[in-house]
Design an enzyme around this catalytic site. Structure first.
Site, short mmCIF file in Angstrom:
data_model
loop_
_atom_site.label_atom_id
_atom_site.label_comp_id
_atom_site.label_asym_id
_atom_site.label_seq_id
_atom_site.Cartn_x
_atom_site.Cartn_y
_atom_site.Cartn_z
N ASP A 197 0.80 -1.17 -0.12
CA ASP A 197 -0.06 -0.01 0.09
C ASP A 197 0.89 1.19 0.09
O ASP A 197 1.65 1.53 1.04
CB ASP A 197 -0.81 -0.26 1.19
N HIS A 198 1.05 1.87 -1.04
CA HIS A 198 2.12 2.87 -1.29
C HIS A 198 1.95 4.06 -0.30
O HIS A 198 2.81 4.97 -0.10
CB HIS A 198 2.17 3.52 -2.74
N HIS A 260 -5.94 2.82 1.83
CA HIS A 260 -4.85 4.07 2.22
C HIS A 260 -5.54 4.86 3.42
O HIS A 260 -5.04 5.11 4.49
CB HIS A 260 -4.86 5.04 1.10
C1 BG6 Z 1 -4.00 5.18 -5.63
C2 BG6 Z 1 -5.47 5.19 -6.37
O1 BG6 Z 1 -3.85 3.76 -5.16
O2 BG6 Z 1 -3.66 6.25 -5.10
C3 BG6 Z 1 -5.64 6.40 -7.13
O3 BG6 Z 1 -5.92 4.07 -6.94
C4 BG6 Z 1 -5.15 7.65 -6.17
O4 BG6 Z 1 -7.02 6.72 -7.45
C5 BG6 Z 1 -3.71 7.27 -5.76
O5 BG6 Z 1 -4.98 8.76 -7.10
C6 BG6 Z 1 -3.55 8.64 -4.61
O6 BG6 Z 1 -2.06 8.36 -4.23
P1 BG6 Z 1 -1.04 9.58 -4.13
O7 BG6 Z 1 0.16 8.94 -3.83
O8 BG6 Z 1 -1.12 10.30 -5.28
O9 BG6 Z 1 -1.86 10.34 -3.07
#
Ligand code: BG6
Length: 510
Positions: A197-198, A260
């Site tokens: 989960d990034h 997230h």
């Molecule tokens: C992704 C979602 O996991 O996270 C996207 O699928 C979203 O829809 C993105 O835009 C948001 O990530 P970050 O790092 O740009 O906040």
């Protein structure tokens, strides 16, 4: 607090290079590889955290030679590197890239992969350690893992390791997540599985733990006696771009909440773990997920809000409605906004509402706030102050990463008047800006075998079980009035009502 460019007492880096390995990227010609994975690997090389014995094997359908792949990646990095590319280092790096064209459904392709890995392993001295990154369509996750296993590529023997990083979404509901877990666990041990989960790669998300547990002053007030409520906003000003096809099947709830948003909730709410060992941290996170009160169908209607953007204006430009985005049906009923109120049924958080909201095409990017109880008003009763404001602690996750605390102060002058002032900490003032894609730490940890920032199967399944009742009610009662917010606004008015009914309000970006 005085704001200045200041070096803090930063402790020396304690890192050492990740373990030798070959990283095989399935879906190597896709967006994730060029935008995030390769730039992250390059950043690791720049920080000297990349093992010298390292290689990447890109795997995708498109026919390409190793050389053509290297050229493509060298071209992409110019656009997606997060810092200037050093030609010598890049040259070193690019020599370690290989490519195999193939179809993930074809067993022969895995035989070819096996031979290539043996060759590259010999050439680069990677000790037979393989890290597979599944950056393909989620429908292929299980199949790729089964195929890798049939080809003997997941077997850990003679001291070598085989690990698999699985991108999100991990399933699309509780049943599919359980099925995927079951299937992959038939051939992999839990210790080989890294569900990514990034958000956990973001510095400021990791800092929630440091903020809470490395400082004595916040933890004593981190509970229902002092915190009035928690609000977490993950806003995006972008629309769905080219991802309409994927997004329309997912929607804001599945795309952002069980993963997230719940990472932010669990890190905020969890008890101190007994150590920073992977399972100690994850045990505490999963306890929070289990303690989230499941919503009854009536509560879903009362405590959740969904929205879809219509056309509107963002940054002075007119932008189209969700239903006019490419690959989105013109009568789509997919939500692009969700807000909800949750309670965590445990001793620390009983009766403290957690308000979550996330959406596309909102006015700006912006995150997490904690509102700390108002002080008793009694001392100020005879003054012209009508109400004391609660103190507000804000963790800015991105952009302008930082933390601020606001509190009341006397406005100078003969009358007693209160103003609200901010104590602000900005990462960049203290640490400069550290170029990052958010994936560096996660890839590095995986090379070292540290799964703390990855999700365990029970976290994924419990997360889905919290959103399931919401999915069920929303599916049974499709929203009839989409679109219900204009792009560039803070979502449907019901989201404001959700707070207003409780005498609270969402904090907007300044
Ligand atoms: C992704 C979602 O996991 O996270 C996207 O699928 C979203 O829809 C993105 O835009 C948001 O990530 P970050 O790092 O740009 O906040």
């Amino acid at each position: 607090m005085e704001r200045r460019n200041q070096k803090s007492a930063v402790s020396e880096p304690q890192g050492h290079a990740g373990n030798p390995c070959i990283m095989v990227v399935f879906g190597a010609s896709g967006d994730l590889a060029k935008r995030k994975l390769i730039p992250a690997l390059y950043n690791l090389a720049r920080e000297q955290l990349m093992p010298k014995e390292f290689a990447v094997v890109g795997f995708a359908r498109r026919g390409m030679s190793h050389e053509a792949f290297r050229e493509k990646i060298s071209h992409d990095i110019k656009e997606f590197a997060t810092s200037p590319v050093d030609p010598d280092l890049w040259n070193w790096f690019v020599q370690r890239l290989y490519y195999l064209p193939g179809d993930v459904q074809d067993a022969n392709a895995y035989q070819k992969l096996q031979s290539l890995l043996v060759e590259v392993d010999k050439e680069r001295g990677t000790h037979g350690n393989y890290l597979y990154y599944l950056a393909t369509e989620p429908d292929f996750f299980s199949q790729i893992i089964q195929q890798l296993s049939s080809a003997g590529l997941t077997r850990e023997e003679n001291n070598c390791w085989r690990r698999v990083i699985i991108e999100k979404p991990f399933g699309h509901d509780i049943e599919s997540a359980r099925a995927l877990n079951r299937e992959i666990k038939e051939v992999l041990k839990e210790s080989q599985i890294y569900r990514i989960d990034h958000y956990l790669g973001k510095e400021t998300v990791q800092n929630i733990m440091v903020f809470r547990f490395a400082n004595g002053i916040f933890e004593p007030i981190w509970n229902r006696r002092y915190i009035d409520h928690v609000q977490i906003t993950v806003a995006e000003d972008l629309g769905v771009g080219q991802r309409g096809g994927f997004y329309d099947k997912a929607g804001a709830l599945r795309d952002m909440v069980p993963n997230h948003m719940f990472q932010l909730v669990t890190l905020t709410a969890m008890e101190p773990p007994i150590s920073f060992e992977a399972d100690a941290v994850r045990d505490e996170q999963v306890k929070i997920l289990r303690a989230i009160q499941t919503l009854s169908p009536e509560e879903v209607l009362q405590y959740t809000v969904r929205g879809q953007y219509g056309e509107g204006i963002i940054g002075g430009k007119r932008v189209p409605a969700y239903r006019s985005e490419s690959n989105v049906p013109p009568d789509s009923i997919t939500e692009t906004f969700v807000a909800m109120k949750l309670y965590i049924d445990n001793w620390r958080w009983a009766n403290v509402p957690f308000y979550l909201r996330t959406g596309k095409r909102l006015p700006c990017r912006y995150r997490g706030r904690y509102s700390i109880q108002r002080a008793p008003f009694v001392l100020f009763r005879k003054t012209n102050i009508e109400q004391l404001k609660p103190n507000l602690l804000v963790l800015h996750i991105q952009p302008d990463e930082g933390i601020s605390l606001n509190f009341g102060a006397k406005v100078p002058g003969p009358l007693v008047r209160l103003g609200t002032v901010d104590m602000e900490f900005r990462y960049k003032d203290y640490f400069g800006s550290i170029p990052s894609t958010g994936y560096e730490r996660l890839l590095y940890d995986c090379m070292l075998g540290d799964a703390t920032l990855f999700q365990r199967n029970d976290m994924i399944e419990t997360g889905w079980s919290v959103v399931s009742p919401i999915q069920d009610v929303w599916k049974a009662l499709p929203h009839r009035k989409f679109p219900n917010y204009a792009a560039g606004t803070w979502g449907p008015h019901e989201a404001d009502d959700l707070m207003a009914k409780d005498g609270r309000e969402w904090k907007k970006c300044q």
